[in-house]
Scaffold this motif. Structure first.
Motif, PDB file in Angstrom:
ATOM      1  N   ILE A  84      47.467  29.442  46.932  1.00 32.22           N
ATOM      2  CA  ILE A  84      46.380  30.339  47.177  1.00 32.22           C
ATOM      3  C   ILE A  84      46.098  28.730  48.539  1.00 32.22           C
ATOM      4  N   ASP A  85      45.292  27.788  48.027  1.00 31.67           N
ATOM      5  CA  ASP A  85      44.558  26.641  48.119  1.00 31.67           C
ATOM      6  C   ASP A  85      44.650  25.334  47.884  1.00 31.67           C
ATOM      7  N   PHE A  86      44.657  24.523  48.394  1.00 28.98           N
ATOM      8  CA  PHE A  86      45.052  22.985  48.332  1.00 28.98           C
ATOM      9  C   PHE A  86      43.770  22.362  47.972  1.00 28.98           C
ATOM     10  N   ALA A  87      43.182  21.410  46.694  1.00 27.97           N
ATOM     11  CA  ALA A  87      41.833  20.247  47.077  1.00 27.97           C
ATOM     12  C   ALA A  87      42.539  18.483  47.308  1.00 27.97           C
ATOM     13  N   ILE A  88      42.445  17.704  47.673  1.00 26.43           N
ATOM     14  CA  ILE A  88      42.503  16.630  47.763  1.00 26.43           C
ATOM     15  C   ILE A  88      41.697  15.798  47.644  1.00 26.43           C
ATOM     16  N   GLU A  89      41.572  14.442  47.141  1.00 25.91           N
ATOM     17  CA  GLU A  89      39.854  13.878  47.759  1.00 25.91           C
ATOM     18  C   GLU A  89      38.477  14.151  48.480  1.00 25.91           C
ATOM     19  N   ASN A  90      37.217  13.807  47.207  1.00 29.30           N
ATOM     20  CA  ASN A  90      36.108  14.293  47.856  1.00 29.30           C
ATOM     21  C   ASN A  90      36.340  16.583  47.888  1.00 29.30           C
ATOM     22  N   TRP A  91      37.090  17.306  47.965  1.00 26.53           N
ATOM     23  CA  TRP A  91      37.111  18.316  48.017  1.00 26.53           C
ATOM     24  C   TRP A  91      36.324  18.945  45.873  1.00 26.53           C
ATOM     25  N   TRP A  92      36.001  20.224  45.913  1.00 28.44           N
ATOM     26  CA  TRP A  92      36.035  20.771  45.619  1.00 28.44           C
ATOM     27  C   TRP A  92      36.781  22.372  45.294  1.00 28.44           C
ATOM     28  N   LEU A  93      37.009  22.258  44.183  1.00 27.83           N
ATOM     29  CA  LEU A  93      38.273  23.349  43.391  1.00 27.83           C
ATOM     30  C   LEU A  93      38.005  24.559  42.590  1.00 27.83           C
ATOM     31  N   THR A  94      38.207  25.755  42.619  1.00 26.80           N
ATOM     32  CA  THR A  94      38.147  25.659  41.324  1.00 26.80           C
ATOM     33  C   THR A  94      38.438  27.768  41.851  1.00 26.80           C
ATOM     34  N   ASP A  95      38.506  28.804  40.432  1.00 22.64           N
ATOM     35  CA  ASP A  95      38.328  29.755  41.197  1.00 22.64           C
ATOM     36  C   ASP A  95      37.320  30.609  41.147  1.00 22.64           C
ATOM     37  N   LEU A  96      36.896  30.551  41.995  1.00 29.37           N
ATOM     38  CA  LEU A  96      35.272  31.208  42.552  1.00 29.37           C
ATOM     39  C   LEU A  96      35.424  32.568  41.631  1.00 29.37           C
ATOM     40  N   PHE A  97      35.707  33.630  41.986  1.00 28.26           N
ATOM     41  CA  PHE A  97      35.997  34.688  41.426  1.00 28.26           C
ATOM     42  C   PHE A  97      34.759  34.734  39.588  1.00 28.26           C
ATOM     43  N   SER A  98      36.488  34.174  39.610  1.00 27.00           N
ATOM     44  CA  SER A  98      35.920  34.115  37.712  1.00 27.00           C
ATOM     45  C   SER A  98      35.084  33.037  37.737  1.00 27.00           C
ATOM     46  N   TYR A  99      34.757  32.591  38.055  1.00 24.90           N
ATOM     47  CA  TYR A  99      33.625  30.901  37.598  1.00 24.90           C
ATOM     48  C   TYR A  99      32.408  31.929  37.429  1.00 24.90           C
ATOM     49  N   ILE A 100      32.325  31.789  38.967  1.00 19.43           N
ATOM     50  CA  ILE A 100      31.373  33.099  38.653  1.00 19.43           C
ATOM     51  C   ILE A 100      30.760  33.741  37.968  1.00 19.43           C
ATOM     52  N   ASN A 101      31.143  34.888  38.065  1.00 19.96           N
ATOM     53  CA  ASN A 101      31.739  35.961  37.166  1.00 19.96           C
ATOM     54  C   ASN A 101      31.358  36.415  35.822  1.00 19.96           C
ATOM     55  N   GLN A 102      32.665  35.023  35.255  1.00 19.12           N
ATOM     56  CA  GLN A 102      32.823  34.566  34.171  1.00 19.12           C
ATOM     57  C   GLN A 102      33.615  35.895  33.474  1.00 19.12           C
ATOM     58  N   GLN A 103      34.731  36.394  34.661  1.00 16.46           N
ATOM     59  CA  GLN A 103      35.730  37.339  33.754  1.00 16.46           C
ATOM     60  C   GLN A 103      36.856  35.882  34.261  1.00 16.46           C
ATOM     61  N   ASN A 104      38.378  36.646  33.343  1.00 12.65           N
ATOM     62  CA  ASN A 104      39.724  36.361  33.201  1.00 12.65           C
ATOM     63  C   ASN A 104      39.690  35.439  34.963  1.00 12.65           C
ATOM     64  N   SER A 105      40.800  35.131  34.833  1.00 16.85           N
ATOM     65  CA  SER A 105      41.515  34.610  36.477  1.00 16.85           C
ATOM     66  C   SER A 105      42.575  34.675  36.625  1.00 16.85           C
ATOM     67  N   GLU A 106      43.082  35.549  37.610  1.00 16.53           N
ATOM     68  CA  GLU A 106      44.389  36.131  37.641  1.00 16.53           C
ATOM     69  C   GLU A 106      45.182  34.231  38.372  1.00 16.53           C
ATOM     70  N   PHE A 107      44.232  34.024  38.570  1.00 15.77           N
ATOM     71  CA  PHE A 107      44.904  31.940  38.958  1.00 15.77           C
ATOM     72  C   PHE A 107      45.020  31.208  38.099  1.00 15.77           C
ATOM     73  N   TYR A 108      46.438  30.273  38.396  1.00 12.55           N
ATOM     74  CA  TYR A 108      46.291  28.726  37.625  1.00 12.55           C
ATOM     75  C   TYR A 108      45.742  27.730  38.634  1.00 12.55           C
ATOM     76  N   ILE A 109      45.627  26.558  38.397  1.00 14.39           N
ATOM     77  CA  ILE A 109      45.822  25.530  38.820  1.00 14.39           C
ATOM     78  C   ILE A 109      45.970  24.361  38.431  1.00 14.39           C
ATOM     79  N   GLN A 110      46.705  23.749  38.987  1.00 16.54           N
ATOM     80  CA  GLN A 110      47.784  22.251  38.809  1.00 16.54           C
ATOM     81  C   GLN A 110      47.723  21.391  39.450  1.00 16.54           C
ATOM     82  N   ALA A 111      47.976  19.937  38.968  1.00 16.55           N
ATOM     83  CA  ALA A 111      47.751  19.260  40.066  1.00 16.55           C
ATOM     84  C   ALA A 111      49.545  18.818  40.670  1.00 16.55           C
ATOM     85  N   VAL A 112      49.105  18.454  42.676  1.00 13.28           N
ATOM     86  CA  VAL A 112      50.112  18.553  42.376  1.00 13.28           C
ATOM     87  C   VAL A 112      50.915  16.991  42.460  1.00 13.28           C
ATOM     88  N   GLU A 113      50.084  15.783  42.800  1.00 11.90           N
ATOM     89  CA  GLU A 113      49.976  14.508  42.205  1.00 11.90           C
ATOM     90  C   GLU A 113      49.195  14.293  40.848  1.00 11.90           C
TER      91      GLU A 113
END
Length: 194
Positions: free
Chosen positions: A73-102
């Motif tokens: 769905i999304d990438f983040a490189i230097e100086n970018w922020w990334l999270t599952d915003l829906f889960s983060y804001i609403n504090q509900q279970n996420s449907e997403f994974y976050i993984q290091a590409v590098e």
């Protein structure tokens, strides 16, 4: 040599006029960590309690569809922020994974600490508001391009505007992000060079 928090401060200064005192006091609310390439940072089915600022490296947000295929769905490189915003804001279970590409160095901040920091130093309200608005605007433009462009046009647009990603992101992940198969992406790239 610049440290990770100097980099975060410079990023904040693009959006706000944060003072040295405010920033110095805020550092205790952030935590730096590093991850190896392909390491999972966050799994689906859990609440996104952190927002991640990329100091170096690249991470991605993805889900696994009903066919068992990963969809980036999304990438983040230097100086970018990334999270599952829906889960983060609403504090509900996420449907997403976050993984290091590098291999990556990341500064994370919890939802709880963001709230404390915004109350303690209102300048952080302004900073995070602008960060979230920027992320929302980027998502809207991506949705527009997905509907407006052919797959080939979308790839060429992406290549023109984000050339650094083509060098850093594996082709199968780029294809996943752009919404097509790695084979189709190979065909487009072959056409370019023929």
């Amino acid at each position: 040599m610049e440290n990770s928090f100097d980099q975060l401060k410079k990023h904040m200064q693009i959006f706000t006029s944060i003072s040295e005192e405010e920033f110095h006091d805020s550092v205790q609310y952030f935590e730096e960590f590093s991850v190896k390439k392909k390491e999972m940072i966050k799994r689906a089915g859990t609440i996104s309690t952190y927002n991640y600022f990329i100091v170096s490296g690249c991470i991605r947000l993805f889900f696994i569809n009903q066919k068992g295929v990963e969809q980036t769905i999304d990438f983040a490189i230097e100086n970018w922020w990334l999270t599952d915003l829906f889960s983060y804001i609403n504090q509900q279970n996420s449907e997403f994974y976050i993984q290091a590409v590098e291999n990556s160095i990341i500064i994370k901040m919890s939802k709880t600490n963001e709230k404390i920091l915004c109350q303690k130093h209102p300048i952080f309200n302004s900073y995070f508001k602008q960060i979230y608005q920027k992320a929302n605007a980027a998502d809207q433009m991506r949705s527009k391009y997905l509907k407006e462009f052919s797959k080939e046009e979308f790839y060429l647009h992406f290549k023109k505007n984000f050339p650094e990603f083509l060098q850093r992101v594996p082709q199968y992940l780029l294809a996943s992000y752009l919404g097509f198969t790695p084979e189709y992406l190979s065909e487009i790239r072959k056409k370019e060079f023929s």
